[in-house]
Design a protein around this motif. Sequence first.
Motif, PDB file in Angstrom:
ATOM      1  N   GLU A  23       0.909  -1.147  -0.092  1.00 50.83           N
ATOM      2  CA  GLU A  23      -0.178  -0.089  -0.139  1.00 50.83           C
ATOM      3  C   GLU A  23       0.938   1.157   0.052  1.00 50.83           C
ATOM      4  N   HIS A  24       1.995   1.194   0.854  1.00 51.49           N
ATOM      5  CA  HIS A  24       2.772   2.443   0.914  1.00 51.49           C
ATOM      6  C   HIS A  24       3.494   2.677  -0.603  1.00 51.49           C
ATOM      7  N   ILE A  25       3.993   1.695  -1.412  1.00 51.79           N
ATOM      8  CA  ILE A  25       4.580   1.661  -2.559  1.00 51.79           C
ATOM      9  C   ILE A  25       3.519   2.020  -3.372  1.00 51.79           C
ATOM     10  N   VAL A  26       2.310   1.708  -3.639  1.00 54.75           N
ATOM     11  CA  VAL A  26       1.332   2.247  -4.476  1.00 54.75           C
ATOM     12  C   VAL A  26       1.103   3.566  -4.305  1.00 54.75           C
ATOM     13  N   MET A  29       3.950   5.436  -5.708  1.00 57.51           N
ATOM     14  CA  MET A  29       4.047   5.436  -7.247  1.00 57.51           C
ATOM     15  C   MET A  29       2.983   6.332  -8.025  1.00 57.51           C
ATOM     16  N   GLU A  30       1.728   6.253  -7.145  1.00 57.53           N
ATOM     17  CA  GLU A  30       0.786   7.337  -7.709  1.00 57.53           C
ATOM     18  C   GLU A  30       0.921   8.623  -7.509  1.00 57.53           C
ATOM     19  N   SER A  31       1.836   8.925  -6.517  1.00 59.16           N
ATOM     20  CA  SER A  31       2.245  10.484  -6.303  1.00 59.16           C
ATOM     21  C   SER A  31       2.958  11.287  -7.361  1.00 59.16           C
ATOM     22  N   ASP A  32       3.478  10.722  -8.300  1.00 58.52           N
ATOM     23  CA  ASP A  32       4.162  11.079  -9.515  1.00 58.52           C
ATOM     24  C   ASP A  32       5.291  11.728  -8.959  1.00 58.52           C
ATOM     25  N   GLN A  33       5.919  11.448  -7.778  1.00 64.27           N
ATOM     26  CA  GLN A  33       6.736  12.317  -7.369  1.00 64.27           C
ATOM     27  C   GLN A  33       8.333  11.383  -7.373  1.00 64.27           C
ATOM     28  N   LEU A  34       8.340  10.237  -7.888  1.00 62.83           N
ATOM     29  CA  LEU A  34       9.469   9.625  -7.873  1.00 62.83           C
ATOM     30  C   LEU A  34      10.139   9.584  -9.252  1.00 62.83           C
ATOM     31  N   PRO A  35      11.486   9.533  -9.294  1.00 63.36           N
ATOM     32  CA  PRO A  35      12.126   9.544 -10.591  1.00 63.36           C
ATOM     33  C   PRO A  35      11.891   8.021 -10.956  1.00 63.36           C
ATOM     34  N   LEU A  40      11.210   2.244 -10.606  1.00 67.16           N
ATOM     35  CA  LEU A  40      11.380   0.583 -11.292  1.00 67.16           C
ATOM     36  C   LEU A  40      11.746  -0.040 -10.008  1.00 67.16           C
ATOM     37  N   THR A  41      12.331   0.560  -9.293  1.00 74.29           N
ATOM     38  CA  THR A  41      13.067  -0.190  -7.940  1.00 74.29           C
ATOM     39  C   THR A  41      11.838  -0.522  -7.122  1.00 74.29           C
ATOM     40  N   GLN A  42      10.904   0.444  -6.858  1.00 72.32           N
ATOM     41  CA  GLN A  42       9.646   0.356  -5.979  1.00 72.32           C
ATOM     42  C   GLN A  42       8.691  -0.744  -6.786  1.00 72.32           C
ATOM     43  N   TYR A  43       8.471  -0.859  -8.098  1.00 69.36           N
ATOM     44  CA  TYR A  43       7.843  -1.940  -8.702  1.00 69.36           C
ATOM     45  C   TYR A  43       8.275  -3.255  -8.578  1.00 69.36           C
ATOM     46  N   GLU A  44       9.676  -3.142  -8.739  1.00 69.79           N
ATOM     47  CA  GLU A  44      10.423  -4.651  -8.254  1.00 69.79           C
ATOM     48  C   GLU A  44      10.075  -5.110  -6.970  1.00 69.79           C
ATOM     49  N   GLU A  45      10.015  -4.327  -5.947  1.00 72.79           N
ATOM     50  CA  GLU A  45       9.798  -4.660  -4.688  1.00 72.79           C
ATOM     51  C   GLU A  45       8.358  -5.001  -4.704  1.00 72.79           C
ATOM     52  N   GLY A  46       7.525  -4.379  -5.282  1.00 70.68           N
ATOM     53  CA  GLY A  46       5.941  -4.509  -5.333  1.00 70.68           C
ATOM     54  C   GLY A  46       5.799  -5.981  -5.921  1.00 70.68           C
ATOM     55  N   VAL A  47       6.339  -6.392  -7.048  1.00 68.97           N
ATOM     56  CA  VAL A  47       6.137  -7.592  -7.552  1.00 68.97           C
ATOM     57  C   VAL A  47       6.547  -8.684  -6.682  1.00 68.97           C
TER      58      VAL A  47
END
Length: 97
Positions: A23-26, A29-35, A40-47
């Motif tokens: 939930e934190h990762i999502v 990612m939805e905040s549009d504040q991450l480079p 990509l790093t957050q997405y990999e962790e989420g998967v």
Amino acid sequence: MATKTPAAKSSEETFENAMTRLEHIVAQMESDQLPLEELLTQYEEGVKLVKVCEEKLATAEKRIEIITRNAAGEPQIEEFEPGKKSSAGGRDDVSLF
């Protein structure tokens, strides 16, 4: 002090902790504040966390499936062993599910 490998960490991860982290990762990612690289790093962790959650849910589902009723209609609980079929086998008439 020994460090935990990613595999060791994921096997110790609880379902609730994994969901909270997801939930934190999502939200990040939805905040549009991450480079892009961080996304990509957050997405990999989420998967990886999704996989942990799926494994935990599958294990819980199997444990539920092995709760059966005996001939007298009383609940009979069997220990869950991954890969082992329940002794209820094909007896749908006494299975809860």
